[in-house]
Scaffold this active site. Sequence first.
Site, PDB file in Angstrom:
ATOM      1  N   THR A   1       0.824  -1.218   0.000  1.00 52.15           N
ATOM      2  CA  THR A   1       0.000   0.000   0.000  1.00 52.15           C
ATOM      3  C   THR A   1       0.856   1.265   0.000  1.00 52.15           C
ATOM      4  O   THR A   1       1.995   1.247   0.505  1.00 52.15           O
ATOM      5  CB  THR A   1      -0.902   0.005   1.252  1.00 52.15           C
ATOM      6  OG1 THR A   1      -1.464   1.290   1.417  1.00 52.15           O
ATOM      7  CG2 THR A   1      -0.135  -0.333   2.516  1.00 52.15           C
ATOM      8  N   ASP A   2       0.280   2.346  -0.501  1.00 52.13           N
ATOM      9  CA  ASP A   2       0.988   3.647  -0.451  1.00 52.13           C
ATOM     10  C   ASP A   2       1.079   4.153   0.986  1.00 52.13           C
ATOM     11  O   ASP A   2       1.836   5.077   1.269  1.00 52.13           O
ATOM     12  CB  ASP A   2       0.292   4.674  -1.347  1.00 52.13           C
ATOM     13  CG  ASP A   2      -1.167   4.918  -0.966  1.00 52.13           C
ATOM     14  OD1 ASP A   2      -1.667   4.246  -0.048  1.00 52.13           O
ATOM     15  OD2 ASP A   2      -1.796   5.781  -1.598  1.00 52.13           O
ATOM     16  N   GLU A   3       0.301   3.550   1.892  1.00 50.83           N
ATOM     17  CA  GLU A   3       0.347   4.034   3.285  1.00 50.83           C
ATOM     18  C   GLU A   3       1.708   3.769   3.929  1.00 50.83           C
ATOM     19  O   GLU A   3       2.014   4.320   4.979  1.00 50.83           O
ATOM     20  CB  GLU A   3      -0.782   3.404   4.111  1.00 50.83           C
ATOM     21  CG  GLU A   3      -2.148   3.860   3.626  1.00 50.83           C
ATOM     22  CD  GLU A   3      -3.261   3.605   4.625  1.00 50.83           C
ATOM     23  OE1 GLU A   3      -3.009   3.644   5.826  1.00 50.83           O
ATOM     24  OE2 GLU A   3      -4.392   3.382   4.166  1.00 50.83           O
TER      25      GLU A   3
ATOM     26  N   TYR B   1      -1.727  -0.375  10.620  1.00 48.10           N
ATOM     27  CA  TYR B   1      -1.903  -1.160   9.396  1.00 48.10           C
ATOM     28  C   TYR B   1      -0.675  -0.996   8.504  1.00 48.10           C
ATOM     29  O   TYR B   1      -0.088  -1.975   8.022  1.00 48.10           O
ATOM     30  CB  TYR B   1      -3.190  -0.684   8.691  1.00 48.10           C
ATOM     31  CG  TYR B   1      -3.280  -1.025   7.222  1.00 48.10           C
ATOM     32  CD1 TYR B   1      -3.386  -2.353   6.797  1.00 48.10           C
ATOM     33  CD2 TYR B   1      -3.277  -0.017   6.248  1.00 48.10           C
ATOM     34  CE1 TYR B   1      -3.470  -2.667   5.449  1.00 48.10           C
ATOM     35  CE2 TYR B   1      -3.365  -0.327   4.899  1.00 48.10           C
ATOM     36  CZ  TYR B   1      -3.455  -1.655   4.502  1.00 48.10           C
ATOM     37  OH  TYR B   1      -3.529  -1.956   3.173  1.00 48.10           O
TER      38      TYR B   1
HETATM   39  N1  LIG Z   1      -8.413  -1.182  -0.259  1.00 44.48           N
HETATM   40  C1  LIG Z   1      -7.446  -0.376  -0.629  1.00 44.48           C
HETATM   41  O1  LIG Z   1      -7.714   0.789  -0.934  1.00 44.48           O
HETATM   42  C2  LIG Z   1      -6.006  -0.860  -0.697  1.00 44.48           C
HETATM   43  C3  LIG Z   1      -5.037   0.039  -1.124  1.00 44.48           C
HETATM   44  C4  LIG Z   1      -3.732  -0.392  -1.224  1.00 44.48           C
HETATM   45  C5  LIG Z   1      -3.395  -1.702  -0.919  1.00 44.48           C
HETATM   46  N2  LIG Z   1      -4.345  -2.567  -0.486  1.00 44.48           N
HETATM   47  C6  LIG Z   1      -3.921  -3.952  -0.230  1.00 44.48           C
HETATM   48  O2  LIG Z   1      -4.677  -4.815  -1.073  1.00 44.48           O
HETATM   49  C7  LIG Z   1      -4.906  -6.060  -0.446  1.00 44.48           C
HETATM   50  C8  LIG Z   1      -6.398  -6.350  -0.428  1.00 44.48           C
HETATM   51  O3  LIG Z   1      -7.088  -5.306   0.243  1.00 44.48           O
HETATM   52  P1  LIG Z   1      -8.674  -5.246   0.303  1.00 44.48           P
HETATM   53  O4  LIG Z   1      -9.069  -3.829   0.479  1.00 44.48           O
HETATM   54  O5  LIG Z   1      -9.215  -6.009  -0.819  1.00 44.48           O
HETATM   55  O6  LIG Z   1      -8.934  -5.999   1.663  1.00 44.48           O
HETATM   56  P2  LIG Z   1     -10.109  -7.012   2.079  1.00 44.48           P
HETATM   57  O7  LIG Z   1     -10.124  -7.070   3.547  1.00 44.48           O
HETATM   58  O8  LIG Z   1     -11.379  -6.644   1.387  1.00 44.48           O
HETATM   59  O9  LIG Z   1      -9.593  -8.401   1.505  1.00 44.48           O
HETATM   60  C9  LIG Z   1      -8.598  -9.161   2.115  1.00 44.48           C
HETATM   61  C10 LIG Z   1      -8.954 -10.629   1.904  1.00 44.48           C
HETATM   62  O10 LIG Z   1      -7.913 -11.430   2.440  1.00 44.48           O
HETATM   63  C11 LIG Z   1      -8.473 -12.520   3.155  1.00 44.48           C
HETATM   64  N3  LIG Z   1      -7.510 -12.927   4.185  1.00 44.48           N
HETATM   65  C12 LIG Z   1      -6.961 -12.151   5.147  1.00 44.48           C
HETATM   66  N4  LIG Z   1      -6.096 -12.865   5.870  1.00 44.48           N
HETATM   67  C13 LIG Z   1      -6.091 -14.111   5.365  1.00 44.48           C
HETATM   68  C14 LIG Z   1      -5.394 -15.301   5.679  1.00 44.48           C
HETATM   69  N5  LIG Z   1      -4.523 -15.346   6.673  1.00 44.48           N
HETATM   70  N6  LIG Z   1      -5.631 -16.414   4.945  1.00 44.48           N
HETATM   71  C15 LIG Z   1      -6.523 -16.398   3.915  1.00 44.48           C
HETATM   72  N7  LIG Z   1      -7.217 -15.285   3.578  1.00 44.48           N
HETATM   73  C16 LIG Z   1      -7.007 -14.162   4.291  1.00 44.48           C
HETATM   74  C17 LIG Z   1      -9.739 -11.956   3.743  1.00 44.48           C
HETATM   75  O11 LIG Z   1     -10.666 -12.965   4.060  1.00 44.48           O
HETATM   76  C18 LIG Z   1     -10.228 -11.042   2.623  1.00 44.48           C
HETATM   77  O12 LIG Z   1     -11.080 -11.733   1.752  1.00 44.48           O
HETATM   78  C19 LIG Z   1      -4.292  -5.961   0.933  1.00 44.48           C
HETATM   79  O13 LIG Z   1      -3.024  -6.544   0.922  1.00 44.48           O
HETATM   80  C20 LIG Z   1      -4.184  -4.462   1.165  1.00 44.48           C
HETATM   81  O14 LIG Z   1      -3.136  -4.155   2.042  1.00 44.48           O
HETATM   82  C21 LIG Z   1      -5.647  -2.175  -0.362  1.00 44.48           C
END
Ligand SMILES: NC(=O)c1ccc[n+]([C@@H]2O[C@H](COP(=O)([O-])OP(=O)(O)OC[C@H]3O[C@@H](n4cnc5c(N)ncnc54)[C@H](O)[C@@H]3O)[C@@H](O)[C@H]2O)c1
Length: 603
Positions: free
Chosen positions: A130-132, A158
């Site tokens: 993430t950009d965070e 996070y």
């Molecule tokens: N949402 C954003 O704006 C954003 C921005 C930048 C990066 N990200 C990154 O993108 C990725 C997905 O983010 P998101 O917003 O879709 O999150 P989300 O919470 O909607 O999805 C995460 C998924 O991972 C699964 N999960 C978590 N831990 C697990 C484990 N130990 N084993 C199996 N499954 C597991 C969860 O059940 C969930 O379905 C993350 O790595 C996050 O850091 C998100």
Amino acid sequence: MTSPPTYTPKNVVITGGCGFIGSNFVNYIHDAWPTCNFVNIDKLILNSDTQNVNESVRQSPRYKLVLTDIKNEAAILNIDTVIHFAADCTSTRCYNETAEAVQNNVLSFIQFLDTVRKYGRIQRFVHISTDEVYGDSDLSADEQGKVEHSRLLPGNPYAATKIAGEAYVRAYQRQYNLPIVTARMNNIYGPNQWDVKVVPRFIEIAKARGEYTIQGTGKQLRSWLFVDDASAGLKAVTENGRLHEIYNLGTYYEKNVADLAKTIQEEVDRQLGRAHEPPRYKSIPDRPYNDLRYFISIEKAQNELGWTPSTSFDEGMRITVASALKERKHVKMHVAIYGGKGYVGQELQHVLKAREIPYVLAEKKVGFDEDEEVEKELALLGVTHVICVTGRTHGPGCNTIEYLEGGADKVFINVRDNMYSATILAHMCRKIGLHYTYIGTGYMFAYDKEHPIGGDEFKEEGMPGWENLNVRITLPLSLDLEQPRNLLSKIIKYKELFDIPVSLTILPDCMNTMCNLMEQRTGGTLNLVNPEPISLYEVVKIYKEIVDDAVNPTPIGVETERAQQLLATKGNCALDTQKLQRIAPVLSAKESLIKHFNEMVAK
Ligand SMILES: NC(=O)c1ccc[n+]([C@@H]2O[C@H](COP(=O)([O-])OP(=O)(O)OC[C@H]3O[C@@H](n4cnc5c(N)ncnc54)[C@H](O)[C@@H]3O)[C@@H](O)[C@H]2O)c1
């Protein structure tokens, strides 16, 4: 235009593919890589939903869902590519349960990296960050976007876990030459996002024409990358990213939270075909670390991968709102039940069926079968939650709990069935990463000097238990009069009934509440009884008034000798329900009985 691919994936594992970005990526990439096979590994934490993946993809022979934790080694088989989304991304878990977020985003991730290393045949691993990790940017107009080698300065827990994950990526690249490419993504919006996040939350407010709660000033800037653009970026990173490199994927399109509310209200009003009304705002205190702005440079991805976002904000928001306004089914957990054939287990099955929650009855018996066998079955059941309703409350020749007071052999049975099996199962679930619910009892309490009738009720003691829910039920009552073990079917036949208030677990209410808590992955100990104790005599009196005038019990008052003897037995107690009412309110025992008895008559 993206560049022609230099790497072609064939068999891909996508972790976290039931979450927000992961599911959108699965939906996008299934057709974009038309000859690829996909395995989606997800443990369905919080808002994840197997139905986030489109029906057409779920039916595809090239798609397989494996419900398990990434730390389950068995999940990595016959694959060449990993796209790793799985993480805890929610503020509740990362801010309030910091250690749990570290457990998932760092420790489980390291276990996963190690599985991949040992497997040895992965040709490309795309790690999503993430950009965070850069920390926030300045609001000034001349602020430069963060580049991939900018300093990492996490502003919240996070981001700290994501940096720790990246640190291990680097270590594994250096030490084992694992073929990893990292993508750091901007703030993303689109369909399937959890409604604690700002876009879906605002869509709900817009629908109801409610007040927009704005944290702090509302002037915090966010970049808005549409999720399909993010998916196209990740496709480009997989196909053309240089190994061991990092790529920022983002957009220069920024909007503050107050302006976001305006756009969403307009779009929701437009799609609902009603006159537009401008949003009304309500300011709420800021969260502890609300970063001002995340501004990143995407030049490297543009120059090296030929990728650039192409969806306008208005178009992305149109798709997002349309998706949020559509009614759809949700599947947020798959459950395994141990002890599902008993009285409470059967009631639980009715509730799961009615709610269309998929479940299986485990075949292995904890405490009877070897622990290794039980664990092996559990790891392969493909479930996300376990409910333990095992327990010994009666036996041959004795239909009550007194059965367990019959000598040393009964002590063995008692310890095995009421203690060991529940505890060992909890340990196994913790190891495999499953949410565990134990249906325990309130029978260990009885009215005493500190807890007299009408006085202080028995409280839950603050046993910690993230991912481990211990519910105490007492005097479980159902509406099934065919069930001989049902308290109601017994007491409507009694001539005399005790007239002191006791806590009751009215099973249809309490099992539904328990399922809600499981979906939220709640942990800890909870008295699972309907509030406001009621006497068994009063229960039958209400039954008589509403259902069957023929029943005619006599009350046994508290002052009688008989009552004094009964009083000292287990189960005659009042359990405190303040915690339950705070997290998942249920009807009082009297209100619930009146409602259920009226429904009985209507049927
Ligand atoms: N949402 C954003 O704006 C954003 C921005 C930048 C990066 N990200 C990154 O993108 C990725 C997905 O983010 P998101 O917003 O879709 O999150 P989300 O919470 O909607 O999805 C995460 C998924 O991972 C699964 N999960 C978590 N831990 C697990 C484990 N130990 N084993 C199996 N499954 C597991 C969860 O059940 C969930 O379905 C993350 O790595 C996050 O850091 C998100």
